[in-house]
Design an enzyme around this catalytic site. Structure first.
Site, PDB file in Angstrom:
ATOM      1  N   ASP A   1       1.013  -1.234  -0.149  1.00 26.43           N
ATOM      2  CA  ASP A   1       0.168   0.070   0.099  1.00 26.43           C
ATOM      3  C   ASP A   1       0.795   1.312  -0.262  1.00 26.43           C
ATOM      4  OD1 ASP A   1      -2.955   0.992   0.428  1.00 26.43           O
ATOM      5  OD2 ASP A   1      -1.822   2.021   2.318  1.00 26.43           O
TER       6      ASP A   1
ATOM      7  N   GLU B   1       1.849  -0.516  -4.827  1.00 27.56           N
ATOM      8  CA  GLU B   1       0.845   0.649  -5.409  1.00 27.56           C
ATOM      9  C   GLU B   1       1.824   1.919  -5.444  1.00 27.56           C
ATOM     10  OE1 GLU B   1      -2.888   2.917  -4.047  1.00 27.56           O
ATOM     11  OE2 GLU B   1      -1.464   2.510  -2.485  1.00 27.56           O
TER      12      GLU B   1
END
Ligand code: GLC
Length: 509
Positions: free
Chosen positions: A194, A250
């Site tokens: 993330d 990401e």
């Protein structure tokens, strides 16, 4: 050497809260995921990526982690997790889990200690006066700083309940290496990282220039060079386990060179290709993204939707008179991306052709972006509405009958359930199954390059040995390039003609 699985995998993103609710509390859970694994095996994907299911107060749907080594009771238990992984592996599906290293929840034990004045160096605390230490804004709107009653400010690039870690503190490094091992030991095949371009902030925390765009290269907030050492260390841990464990980042950035740095051979295996997701419905835009992506030379990926963006059926249909155009383009885009070298990431519900739900009532909205922007931004709930599985009444098999799902499902979704589509050869679900089967049949036989063919205005044609992919983004039908067979098409192609908003795979001798 055999190609590692992730290089050509089709990975299916499960937004756990909205996938399948076995416990009957209106929220999806791990037991629900487990029950639906046979559906995913039949769909033909190779792996699943599960969004966070860790202990969390759910201020940001679980991206606010209070305990990185436990399952939130909302989603089940660690043994539910183990059972789910065992079943997935038995079905030949790999399991990727999310790891959230930029920030924790404010309910994490470390932040709770920090509030008591202990170990504040694990987060980004600064003295300040009435004004925050700098001009940084939260990605979720509003200032990126919150002041405690004792006068100190802490940094949160997302919600105020998501304090940023201080990666200049070695304790943070050690903690995450240990968390990686915890899940690797439980058998996970990889991690989705993330906000992978976060973690480090520029020394001195200088102001961002007023005109600076979100995630711009050179920003004091994102993509600092020190972050690469983190991924080098993580790569060593992954490589120390048997069985091709992987990491996909990401990474939001405006520069392809910057992106490439995360994909050096001793760093991340992959990153999401957001340029592909952001490309408009245009052959030149697609061609540019494809050329740029392949030029990096790392393992390419393709993605059209995820739990943070407007579903692509709706994106592609934006501003158009016909409501069917978005779906036609979505099907064509799938075929185009599955024809490209590399791996593809799908988002739950796209195989049902689900659109964005735009009319959620304000009181139903849960995304912190909605509240933080005082309702000026809709937030991301519209792509997170629970999946319609079966039946004709809410909750459409998402949860036991009579249970109210955590976000309301539209009445029109009775026509879009997986059950209904499974019985219809022309449905989007049947098309996805067929496309994934066709891709599997070609696996390992195609070169990792694409060759561009001359294509008429509005269209894009490319080949990879015996496979030719043709997509027509223009308003007029075009002639198909030479072929001896049509392998699959996103809409009927007759008499050698490719209609607008359609793609086809052709076999070339
Ligand atoms: C990532 C996640 C998003 C989350 C944010 C903060 O962008 O995909 O859902 O809100 O990080 O963790």
């Amino acid at each position: 050497m055999e190609t590692p699985w992730w290089r050509e995998a089709v990975v299916y993103e499960i937004y756990v809260r909205s996938f399948a609710d076995a416990s009957g509390d209106g929220v999806g859970d791990l037991a629900g995921v487990r029950r639906r694994l046979p559906y995913l095996a039949e769909l033909g994907v190779d792996a699943v990526w599960l969004t966070p299911f860790y202990r969390s107060p759910m201020a940001d749907g679980g991206y606010d982690v209070a305990d990185y080594r436990d399952v939130d009771p909302l989603f089940g238990t660690l043994s539910d997790f183990d059972a789910m992984v065992a079943d997935a592996h038995a079905l030949g599906l790999r399991v990727i889990v999310d790891i959230v290293p930029n920030h924790s929840s404010s309910e994490h034990a470390w932040f709770q200690a920090a509030l008591r004045g202990e170990g504040r160096d694990r987060y980004v605390f600064r003295d300040g006066g009435e004004l925050p230490p700098n001009n940084w804004q939260s990605v979720f709107s509003g200032p990126a700083w919150t002041r405690l009653p004792d006068g100190q400010w802490y940094l949160h690039l997302f919600d105020s309940t998501q304090p940023d870690f201080n990666w200049r503190n070695p304790e943070v490094h050690a903690e995450f290496l240990d968390v990686l091992r915890f899940w690797l030991d439980r058998g996970v095949d990889g991690f989705r990282i993330d906000v992978a371009m976060g973690l480090y902030k520029a020394e001195g925390l200088p102001d961002t220039p007023a005109e600076s765009q979100a995630f711009a290269t050179g920003s004091p907030i994102w993509g600092r060079p020190e972050v690469h050492e983190v991924y080098r260390a993580w790569r060593k841990v992954l490589d120390s386990y048997p069985g091709d464990r992987m990491a996909v980042g990401e990474v939001w950035t405006d520069s392809i060179e910057d992106l490439a740095r995360y994909l050096r051979p001793d760093e991340l295996h992959q990153s999401f290709n957001f340029a592909w997701l952001e490309a408009p419905w245009s052959p030149t835009a697609f061609r540019t993204v494809i050329d740029d992506t392949l030029a990096i030379g790392a393992s390419p990926t393709w993605v059209l939707s995820n739990h943070d963006v407007v579903r692509h059926v709706t994106r592609y249909g934006e501003g158009l008179a016909s409501s069917t155009t978005g779906l036609a383009r979505a099907r064509a885009a799938l075929l185009t991306m599955l024809a490209l070298p590399g791996s593809a990431y799908l988002y739950q519900g796209e195989e049902l052709g689900l659109p964005e739900v735009k009319d959620l009532p304000p009181e139903a909205r849960k995304d912190p972006i909605f509240a933080r922007s005082e309702g000026t931004l809709p937030g991301r709930d519209g792509c997170r509405v629970p999946i319609p599985w079966s039946g004709v009444e809410v909750p459409y098999g998402f949860a036991p009958d009579g249970v109210t799902p955590w976000l309301p499902q539209p009445v029109e979704w009775a026509a879009l359930t997986a059950e209904r589509q499974a019985g219809d050869p022309d449905s989007t679900l049947s098309f996805y199954q067929e496309a994934l089967r066709a891709r599997r049949a070609l696996r390992g036989t195609l070169p990792s390059r694409v060759t561009w063919l001359d294509s008429p205005e509005g269209a894009l044609f490319f080949t990879r040995a015996s496979l030719t992919c043709a997509v027509n983004c223009g308003p007029d039908p075009v002639r198909l390039p030479p072929h001896d067979r049509v392998l699959i098409a996103s809409a009927p192609v007759d008499d050698g003609v490719l209609p607008p908003d359609t793609a086809a795979w052709l076999h070339t001798p």
